[in-house]
Design an enzyme around this catalytic site. Structure first.
Site, mmCIF file in Angstrom:
data_model
loop_
_atom_site.group_PDB
_atom_site.id
_atom_site.type_symbol
_atom_site.label_atom_id
_atom_site.label_comp_id
_atom_site.label_asym_id
_atom_site.label_seq_id
_atom_site.Cartn_x
_atom_site.Cartn_y
_atom_site.Cartn_z
ATOM 1 C CB CYS A 18 -31.780 56.193 1.807
ATOM 2 S SG CYS A 18 -33.011 57.283 1.053
ATOM 3 C CG HIS A 291 -35.885 55.646 3.870
ATOM 4 N ND1 HIS A 291 -34.653 56.256 3.930
ATOM 5 C CD2 HIS A 291 -35.739 54.442 4.513
ATOM 6 C CE1 HIS A 291 -33.802 55.479 4.581
ATOM 7 N NE2 HIS A 291 -34.430 54.377 4.943
#
Length: 338
Positions: A18, A291
């Site tokens: 990510c 994230h």
């Protein structure tokens, strides 16, 4: 800066990728960077530019001249693969990423820009056989990457009994300390960046020990300004790195206070403004893991929130994050000069 009319498309996440996806989408939607890659791919020698080659291939995967309604939210299932860029970066001796490991998005972006800069500088030496290449690559001493993202910082050193010293240093990406309580906005962070720092124990040429005052200013402003909010700080008391989750205000327009510029440059930068181009967000309470997602400006009245494979329309207010949010915090901001 007119954005490219590219079909929005997510990027595959093959495991802890990510950080890369959240950086590549802002670069894709950064018009000067996109244009440089497209223009130079016709003239840059391919033998010693693996990262540049990977970007050319990556950008060519996206559908051009795309138009759509901006009213409905959507998610595109046909996500693209960007692992070629990651693999090309890992061939560099200065990069020590471990495949499948979560990395810091700011560090990844820094490696990308630094290595592209180096590749294009070296490519300049091989451009003698192309008139167009010579024009594009050898006309300036800086690489095209520095021309887009590079600025210059002037640091002034003052010590009692000595002549002031000034150092001029290039930069790509501006780190802002957001830890002080009085820093609650990007504008606060920029002014804090120019605050004088007193360093004790400096020895002068005559052997005297005095305080040294160090103060930094922006001497030249980049075409695209990347602001890095220093959210991950080392806590000496507990011996670990902690995440600062405080909210930092920003809007789609950034007005540069004249005091941020070096004294000799203030008059010419009295009305300097930047427009928000993209935001890289970090989700999670801790420095480890978490994230990354991003919000990118596509065209008038259209912003996109991109979470790996998933893409959806959001409002400008959502992109600005004018309200406190617990689920994510802005980590990097891309601004284009107006």
């Amino acid at each position: 800066m007119k954005p490219r009319n590219i079909k929005p498309c997510g990027l595959k996440n093959h495991g802890n990728m990510c950080f890369m996806n959240a950086v590549l989408q802002p670069l894709l939607h950064c018009t000067p960077f996109y244009n440089v890659i497209q223009q130079l791919q016709r003239v840059v020698p391919k033998q010693k530019t693996p990262l540049f080659n990977a970007f050319c291939t990556f950008f060519d995967k996206f559908e051009k001249n795309y138009s759509s309604s901006t009213k409905s939210k959507r998610s595109f299932l046909n996500a693209l693969d960007a692992e070629d860029i990651y693999d090309a970066l890992r061939t560099k001796s200065s990069v020590h990423f471990k495949k499948g490991g979560q990395e810091d998005a700011e560090e990844f972006l820094r490696f990308i820009l630094d290595e592209l800069h180096e590749e294009l500088l070296h490519a300049r030496q091989s451009a003698y056989n192309s008139k167009m290449a010579t024009t594009l690559l050898t006309e300036v001493t800086e690489s095209p990457i520095m021309q887009i993202f590079g600025g210059k910082m002037r640091t002034i050193l003052k010590a009692f009994g000595e002549k002031d010293k000034a150092m001029l240093e290039p930069f790509m990406g501006l780190p802002l300390d957001i830890a002080p309580d009085f820093v609650s906005s990007i504008e606060d962070g920029l002014l804090n960046f120019t605050a004088p720092e007193v360093i004790s124990g400096y020895k002068t040429g005559t052997g005297s020990t005095v305080d040294l005052t160090k103060q930094s200013f922006m001497d030249s402003f980049p075409r695209v300004l990347i602001v890095h909010l220093k959210r991950f700080v080392f806590d000496a008391k507990i011996g670990t790195t902690q995440k600062l989750r405080k909210h930092i205000r920003f809007s789609t327009v950034l007005k540069i206070h004249p005091d941020v510029a070096s004294p000799a440059r203030r008059e010419e930068n009295q009305s300097l403004e930047y427009k928000l181009l993209a935001v890289v967000n970090h989700h999670g309470k801790c420095a480890e893991g978490g994230h990354y997602t991003c919000d990118v400006y596509r065209k008038k009245n259209e912003w996109l929130h991109i979470d790996d494979e998933h893409v959806e329309n959001i409002s400008e207010a959502e992109a600005e994050m004018t309200k406190e949010r617990d689920d994510r915090q802005a980590y990097m901001l891309f601004y284009s000069k107006v």
